[in-house]
Structure formats: C-alpha cells, structure tokens
Design a protein around this motif. Structure first.
Motif, PDB file in Angstrom:
ATOM      1  N   HIS A  15      60.840 -81.888 -33.643  1.00 23.36           N
ATOM      2  CA  HIS A  15      59.429 -81.907 -33.330  1.00 23.36           C
ATOM      3  C   HIS A  15      58.700 -82.763 -34.354  1.00 23.36           C
ATOM      4  O   HIS A  15      59.045 -82.772 -35.532  1.00 23.36           O
ATOM      5  CB  HIS A  15      58.863 -80.488 -33.331  1.00 23.36           C
ATOM      6  CG  HIS A  15      59.487 -79.597 -32.288  1.00 23.36           C
ATOM      7  ND1 HIS A  15      59.128 -79.651 -30.953  1.00 23.36           N
ATOM      8  CD2 HIS A  15      60.454 -78.655 -32.386  1.00 23.36           C
ATOM      9  CE1 HIS A  15      59.841 -78.773 -30.270  1.00 23.36           C
ATOM     10  NE2 HIS A  15      60.647 -78.157 -31.111  1.00 23.36           N
ATOM     11  N   LEU A  16      57.686 -83.466 -33.894  1.00 23.41           N
ATOM     12  CA  LEU A  16      56.911 -84.294 -34.800  1.00 23.41           C
ATOM     13  C   LEU A  16      56.212 -83.423 -35.827  1.00 23.41           C
ATOM     14  O   LEU A  16      55.690 -82.351 -35.504  1.00 23.41           O
ATOM     15  CB  LEU A  16      55.882 -85.111 -34.003  1.00 23.41           C
ATOM     16  CG  LEU A  16      56.484 -86.173 -33.085  1.00 23.41           C
ATOM     17  CD1 LEU A  16      55.454 -86.667 -32.088  1.00 23.41           C
ATOM     18  CD2 LEU A  16      57.030 -87.319 -33.899  1.00 23.41           C
ATOM     19  N   ALA A  17      56.228 -83.873 -37.077  1.00 25.73           N
ATOM     20  CA  ALA A  17      55.678 -83.086 -38.167  1.00 25.73           C
ATOM     21  C   ALA A  17      54.197 -82.794 -37.927  1.00 25.73           C
ATOM     22  O   ALA A  17      53.430 -83.667 -37.525  1.00 25.73           O
ATOM     23  CB  ALA A  17      55.856 -83.836 -39.481  1.00 25.73           C
ATOM     24  N   ALA A  18      53.806 -81.547 -38.168  1.00 26.27           N
ATOM     25  CA  ALA A  18      52.418 -81.142 -37.980  1.00 26.27           C
ATOM     26  C   ALA A  18      52.081 -80.015 -38.936  1.00 26.27           C
ATOM     27  O   ALA A  18      52.916 -79.170 -39.268  1.00 26.27           O
ATOM     28  CB  ALA A  18      52.184 -80.685 -36.536  1.00 26.27           C
ATOM     29  N   ILE A  19      50.838 -80.011 -39.393  1.00 32.20           N
ATOM     30  CA  ILE A  19      50.324 -78.940 -40.241  1.00 32.20           C
ATOM     31  C   ILE A  19      49.568 -77.968 -39.353  1.00 32.20           C
ATOM     32  O   ILE A  19      48.620 -78.361 -38.655  1.00 32.20           O
ATOM     33  CB  ILE A  19      49.405 -79.507 -41.339  1.00 32.20           C
ATOM     34  CG1 ILE A  19      50.217 -80.360 -42.311  1.00 32.20           C
ATOM     35  CG2 ILE A  19      48.685 -78.387 -42.084  1.00 32.20           C
ATOM     36  CD1 ILE A  19      49.370 -81.098 -43.330  1.00 32.20           C
ATOM     37  N   THR A  20      49.972 -76.699 -39.347  1.00 34.98           N
ATOM     38  CA  THR A  20      49.311 -75.702 -38.508  1.00 34.98           C
ATOM     39  C   THR A  20      48.801 -74.502 -39.304  1.00 34.98           C
ATOM     40  O   THR A  20      48.090 -73.664 -38.750  1.00 34.98           O
ATOM     41  CB  THR A  20      50.281 -75.197 -37.410  1.00 34.98           C
ATOM     42  OG1 THR A  20      51.476 -74.699 -38.023  1.00 34.98           O
ATOM     43  CG2 THR A  20      50.646 -76.324 -36.449  1.00 34.98           C
ATOM     44  N   ASP A  21      49.158 -74.413 -40.569  1.00 37.78           N
ATOM     45  CA  ASP A  21      48.641 -73.330 -41.398  1.00 37.78           C
ATOM     46  C   ASP A  21      47.176 -73.610 -41.727  1.00 37.78           C
ATOM     47  O   ASP A  21      46.843 -74.706 -42.222  1.00 37.78           O
ATOM     48  CB  ASP A  21      49.453 -73.220 -42.691  1.00 37.78           C
ATOM     49  CG  ASP A  21      48.875 -72.181 -43.629  1.00 37.78           C
ATOM     50  OD1 ASP A  21      49.043 -70.980 -43.339  1.00 37.78           O
ATOM     51  OD2 ASP A  21      48.225 -72.577 -44.626  1.00 37.78           O
ATOM     52  N   PRO A  22      46.260 -72.660 -41.486  1.00 41.11           N
ATOM     53  CA  PRO A  22      44.832 -72.904 -41.706  1.00 41.11           C
ATOM     54  C   PRO A  22      44.492 -73.366 -43.116  1.00 41.11           C
ATOM     55  O   PRO A  22      43.668 -74.275 -43.290  1.00 41.11           O
ATOM     56  CB  PRO A  22      44.186 -71.554 -41.382  1.00 41.11           C
ATOM     57  CG  PRO A  22      45.116 -70.943 -40.373  1.00 41.11           C
ATOM     58  CD  PRO A  22      46.487 -71.350 -40.815  1.00 41.11           C
ATOM     59  N   ASN A  23      45.086 -72.773 -44.132  1.00 44.69           N
ATOM     60  CA  ASN A  23      44.797 -73.198 -45.501  1.00 44.69           C
ATOM     61  C   ASN A  23      45.218 -74.642 -45.727  1.00 44.69           C
ATOM     62  O   ASN A  23      44.509 -75.435 -46.366  1.00 44.69           O
ATOM     63  CB  ASN A  23      45.514 -72.283 -46.497  1.00 44.69           C
ATOM     64  CG  ASN A  23      44.839 -70.925 -46.604  1.00 44.69           C
ATOM     65  OD1 ASN A  23      43.634 -70.823 -46.801  1.00 44.69           O
ATOM     66  ND2 ASN A  23      45.624 -69.860 -46.444  1.00 44.69           N
ATOM     67  N   ALA A  24      46.396 -75.022 -45.183  1.00 47.15           N
ATOM     68  CA  ALA A  24      46.894 -76.392 -45.333  1.00 47.15           C
ATOM     69  C   ALA A  24      46.040 -77.376 -44.531  1.00 47.15           C
ATOM     70  O   ALA A  24      45.836 -78.524 -44.943  1.00 47.15           O
ATOM     71  CB  ALA A  24      48.348 -76.482 -44.895  1.00 47.15           C
ATOM     72  N   ILE A  25      45.521 -76.915 -43.385  1.00 49.82           N
ATOM     73  CA  ILE A  25      44.634 -77.778 -42.601  1.00 49.82           C
ATOM     74  C   ILE A  25      43.371 -78.089 -43.404  1.00 49.82           C
ATOM     75  O   ILE A  25      42.908 -79.237 -43.457  1.00 49.82           O
ATOM     76  CB  ILE A  25      44.265 -77.114 -41.262  1.00 49.82           C
ATOM     77  CG1 ILE A  25      45.498 -76.992 -40.361  1.00 49.82           C
ATOM     78  CG2 ILE A  25      43.175 -77.930 -40.543  1.00 49.82           C
ATOM     79  CD1 ILE A  25      45.257 -76.212 -39.081  1.00 49.82           C
ATOM     80  N   GLY A  26      42.808 -77.063 -44.047  1.00 48.06           N
ATOM     81  CA  GLY A  26      41.625 -77.276 -44.874  1.00 48.06           C
ATOM     82  C   GLY A  26      41.880 -78.284 -45.978  1.00 48.06           C
ATOM     83  O   GLY A  26      41.047 -79.165 -46.251  1.00 48.06           O
ATOM     84  N   ALA A  27      43.054 -78.195 -46.619  1.00 45.91           N
ATOM     85  CA  ALA A  27      43.395 -79.131 -47.688  1.00 45.91           C
ATOM     86  C   ALA A  27      43.530 -80.546 -47.141  1.00 45.91           C
ATOM     87  O   ALA A  27      43.105 -81.524 -47.775  1.00 45.91           O
ATOM     88  CB  ALA A  27      44.695 -78.695 -48.363  1.00 45.91           C
ATOM     89  N   LEU A  28      44.119 -80.691 -45.937  1.00 44.57           N
ATOM     90  CA  LEU A  28      44.256 -82.003 -45.317  1.00 44.57           C
ATOM     91  C   LEU A  28      42.887 -82.609 -45.022  1.00 44.57           C
ATOM     92  O   LEU A  28      42.645 -83.795 -45.288  1.00 44.57           O
ATOM     93  CB  LEU A  28      45.071 -81.880 -44.025  1.00 44.57           C
ATOM     94  CG  LEU A  28      45.132 -83.135 -43.135  1.00 44.57           C
ATOM     95  CD1 LEU A  28      45.779 -84.298 -43.869  1.00 44.57           C
ATOM     96  CD2 LEU A  28      45.884 -82.833 -41.832  1.00 44.57           C
ATOM     97  N   LEU A  29      41.980 -81.798 -44.480  1.00 45.09           N
ATOM     98  CA  LEU A  29      40.639 -82.305 -44.156  1.00 45.09           C
ATOM     99  C   LEU A  29      39.902 -82.752 -45.420  1.00 45.09           C
ATOM    100  O   LEU A  29      39.182 -83.764 -45.408  1.00 45.09           O
ATOM    101  CB  LEU A  29      39.845 -81.224 -43.427  1.00 45.09           C
ATOM    102  CG  LEU A  29      40.411 -80.798 -42.058  1.00 45.09           C
ATOM    103  CD1 LEU A  29      39.600 -79.628 -41.507  1.00 45.09           C
ATOM    104  CD2 LEU A  29      40.416 -81.961 -41.085  1.00 45.09           C
ATOM    105  N   ARG A  69      46.686 -77.624 -30.694  1.00 48.35           N
ATOM    106  CA  ARG A  69      47.288 -76.770 -29.666  1.00 48.35           C
ATOM    107  C   ARG A  69      47.654 -75.409 -30.228  1.00 48.35           C
ATOM    108  O   ARG A  69      47.405 -74.371 -29.596  1.00 48.35           O
ATOM    109  CB  ARG A  69      48.541 -77.463 -29.115  1.00 48.35           C
ATOM    110  CG  ARG A  69      49.187 -76.729 -27.953  1.00 48.35           C
ATOM    111  CD  ARG A  69      50.391 -77.497 -27.446  1.00 48.35           C
ATOM    112  NE  ARG A  69      50.887 -76.975 -26.196  1.00 48.35           N
ATOM    113  CZ  ARG A  69      51.922 -77.477 -25.542  1.00 48.35           C
ATOM    114  NH1 ARG A  69      52.542 -78.536 -26.035  1.00 48.35           N
ATOM    115  NH2 ARG A  69      52.317 -76.958 -24.403  1.00 48.35           N
ATOM    116  N   THR A  70      48.243 -75.389 -31.412  1.00 46.10           N
ATOM    117  CA  THR A  70      48.673 -74.131 -32.022  1.00 46.10           C
ATOM    118  C   THR A  70      47.488 -73.259 -32.402  1.00 46.10           C
ATOM    119  O   THR A  70      47.431 -72.060 -32.061  1.00 46.10           O
ATOM    120  CB  THR A  70      49.533 -74.399 -33.266  1.00 46.10           C
ATOM    121  OG1 THR A  70      50.673 -75.162 -32.878  1.00 46.10           O
ATOM    122  CG2 THR A  70      49.985 -73.103 -33.908  1.00 46.10           C
ATOM    123  N   VAL A  71      46.521 -73.835 -33.109  1.00 46.65           N
ATOM    124  CA  VAL A  71      45.408 -73.036 -33.633  1.00 46.65           C
ATOM    125  C   VAL A  71      44.468 -72.594 -32.516  1.00 46.65           C
ATOM    126  O   VAL A  71      43.982 -71.458 -32.520  1.00 46.65           O
ATOM    127  CB  VAL A  71      44.647 -73.830 -34.714  1.00 46.65           C
ATOM    128  CG1 VAL A  71      43.448 -73.026 -35.214  1.00 46.65           C
ATOM    129  CG2 VAL A  71      45.576 -74.151 -35.876  1.00 46.65           C
TER     130      VAL A  71
END
Length: 406
Positions: free
Chosen positions: A203-217, A339-341
């Motif tokens: 699967h293509l790499a994706a960040i789905t953990d909310p804390n990690a999403i915040g850090a990415l943003l 899609r996940t969140v």
C-alpha cells in the motif's frame, strides 16, 4: 551454349533489349540502360508465362540457376511458380499486417480514447520496452504461451515482477482484441495464470494517526520551497484528489465564488466528471495562489514552462525535503489519510467518502452516481474535514480512533 559470369560481364550494352539464353527456360535480359534481369520462361495450363528471378550481379548466375531448378520442380508437381510466389507474398503481407505490434497499437489507439493521457502513455511504454523488441514482428496468431512467458521473464529477471504482471495483463487485452477482430483464435496469456512470481500487495505510504497528521500539517506550513509547491502541499490534504489531478488543475475548472472545482471526464481515471466542494480554507489558499498564477492556464505551472503543469514528482520531492521517507508518506497518501480518518474518526458514510474520492460508486440499480450526487452531504463532510485538520494543525484536541462495530 550455357552462360558464364565472364561472358555476362563482357556483354556489351545493346541498342534494344536482348536475351542471353542459359537453358531450361532461363535467360538474362540485357537492357539499353545497362540493367540485367533474370527471367524464367515456362508454360502452365497451355499458357506461356514469365517469372522474374532478380537482377545481375545481385543475383548471381548460380543463384539464378538454383531458382530456375526450384521453379521447374514446382511445375513437375503441378504448381504454377508465379501464382505460388504471389500467394507467398500475400501471406507474408498478411502476417506482417497481423503482427503483435500492429495489433497492439491498433488496440491501444482505440482504447486510449477513454483513458487519461498518463495511463495511455504508460501502457504503450511497457509494450515498446518489454514486448515489441522480442514479439513485435511475430504474427499474433503464432505466439505461444512459452514465447510470451520467456519475454515476461526478462522483466522478472531484472527485479520487476510487479511490472511483469502488468505487462501480462496488457498482453492479454491485446490477444482478446485480436480474437475479437478475427486475427487470432486463442489467448496464450490466459495460459500463464500462476506462471509469474507472486507479488506481495503493498500500500502507498500514508499518515493516518491524528497526532502525526498534525505534525505533517505544521511541517507543510513551515515549508521553505517555492510558493506554488507550498500551495499544492496545503491543498493536497484538503482536497485529497489524485496527485495527477491536482498538479494538472486548471483555473478554468474552478468557481471560487461557488466554492467548487469541476474536473472534466477526460482528466479522471474513471472517465466521469467529478465535483470537489471547496471549504473556505481551500478557497483562501486558492485566492492567494490565483494572484500569482491566475493569468496562466495551470494552478501549478512548471518552473521551466508555464505551458506545462508542475512535475509529477514535485509534491513527493517536497515531502522528502521535509524529512518524510518513502515508507512514511506519499502523494497518494493524502487520499488514504482522508479515507481512514473520515470513516474511523469523523464517521461519515462510506459512500459519501468513496464518491468524494471519485471511486466507482453505484446506486441501488447499479448505475453510476452523477457528479452532484450527495452534494449537500459532501459539502458538509469537506467542511468538517477542513475544520478537523485545522484543529490537528493547531495541536488541539485529537479525537481518538474508535473500533468499528462488526
């Protein structure tokens, strides 16, 4: 007397066509312009006929005699040498017209009308690099499963088993087209099921953990590259369209006053028009970008030419410069993130999510939903998603994942 090479070479140019006989119906026709043609005169079914055997010296005396003798054997067997040659030529031309490459290009030309340009070019590139050099000139009806497998194994041997599976799929489509158009009777690709090494689904790499999403943003907000690329990075999570759809976005497709993006069918993977509702956060980014690139065609023009969109590696390269490795985040990863969140955290209906992802969603009667289906609900979803991302970016309260009820 029989001819000799010396006699032929010393023969003067005649003022008018002259025949030099060799025997058995073979003669050399000398022309005033200096050309010398071998001819075989014979009778078949009571009629006198001529068969051309080539020119001298390209066809030597020995070669001409060999061709004469072969023609005489055909006559003895009741075969007209001239008619036989025409039949062979016609068969050869037919075989050439029905070669794998000719049929494959014909199939591709017909199918590519319903494909996006990138998909069409990838398929043709696979065939040109991995199939045509070895099987392109072969009559498609004569290609065996063994030959096809040997060609595909060249791809496997260079460590590209996944590509080999894709090429096999494309070849199968070409063979099925050949059968449908009467140029082959069976599909050897079907015999190779299970013959290639299996490929582990990744699967293509994706960040789905909310804390990690915040850090990415927050990393995107601090991106130090070009403003155009930064806008693409900001819009990628908000819109979660396919990377190719984002980078090729054109200003004529946007209505910022109505807060919507209308993607035409020819740009979409499923060849259906698609509508993306724009949350105010997205509109704000787009208005800032419009001040810079709004006079041109593309939202994200190439740095080399405003007539082309940005490279398909621009967003991916930016993620790498921000420190995100290939196994952490990809351009497609923003789609998996949303899609996940949206499903697991914000609990929106799966069909709303799938429709917004431009996946094939059918109504109860099996018909494809039109682009405005569930538009009110999708607008609410896109707004909730944008607000949720704002909260993560600010490091606010994170909604925990909840296990789904089975």
């Amino acid at each position: 007397m029989a001819l000799s090479d010396t006699g032929i070479r010393k023969a003067p140019h005649p003022d008018k066509p002259k025949k030099l006989a060799d025997g058995g119906g073979l003669y050399l026709l000398l022309n005033p312009n200096g050309s010398k043609w071998w001819r075989f005169k014979y009778r078949y079914a009571g009629k006198e006929k001529l068969l051309s055997l080539g020119t001298y010296p390209d066809t030597s005396l020995a070669d001409a005699r060999e061709k004469r003798d072969a023609a005489r054997k055909q006559l003895a067997a009741g075969i007209d040498p001239g008619a036989h040659r025409k039949a062979e030529k016609a068969a050869g031309e037919e075989r050439a017209a029905n070669s794998f490459e000719v049929v494959a290009r014909e199939w591709h030309a017909k199918q590519s009308k319903s494909w996006v340009e990138l998909h069409a070019s990838r398929i043709m590139l696979r065939l040109e690099n991995d199939i045509f050099p070895w099987l392109g000139t072969r009559p498609i009806a004569d290609i065996s499963a063994k030959e096809l497998l040997a060609t595909l194994n060249r791809i496997v041997d260079r460590g590209a088993a996944e590509s080999a599976h894709r090429v096999l799929q494309n070849c199968g489509q070409v063979f099925r087209y050949a059968i449908a158009t009467g140029r082959a009777e069976r599909n050897p690709a079907a015999d190779l099921r299970g013959a290639l090494p299996s490929v582990k689904q990744t699967h293509l790499a994706a960040i789905t953990d909310p804390n990690a999403i915040g850090a990415l943003l927050r990393s995107i907000d601090g991106y130090q590259g070009s403003f155009v690329t930064k806008c693409a990075l900001k819009l990628a999570p908000l819109l979660f369209v396919r990377p190719g759809e984002l980078r090729q976005a054109e200003w004529t497709e946007f209505d910022l006053d109505k807060a919507q993006w209308n993607l035409p069918a020819e740009k979409m993977k499923m060849r259906e028009p698609h509508l993306v509702p724009l949350a105010p956060q997205a509109v704000e980014i787009l208005r800032e970008l419009h001040a810079l690139t709004g006079r041109g065609r593309y939202l994200f023009p190439s740095a080399r030419s405003p007539q082309r969109p940005m490279s398909n590696n621009a967003v991916l390269s930016a993620l790498r410069r921000m420190g995100y490795a290939t196994d952490e985040m990809s351009g497609h990863g923003f789609r998996a993130m949303a899609r996940t969140v949206l499903d697991e955290v914000l609990h929106f209906r799966p069909d709303y999510i799938e429709h917004q992802l431009a996946h094939a969603v059918r109504d109860p009667n099996g018909r494809a939903y039109n682009r405005t289906a569930h538009l009110t609900e999708r607008k609410k979803m896109m707004q909730a998603w944008a607000d949720y991302l704002d909260g993560l970016r600010a490091g606010g309260k994170v909604v925990a994942f909840k296990s789904k009820v089975s």
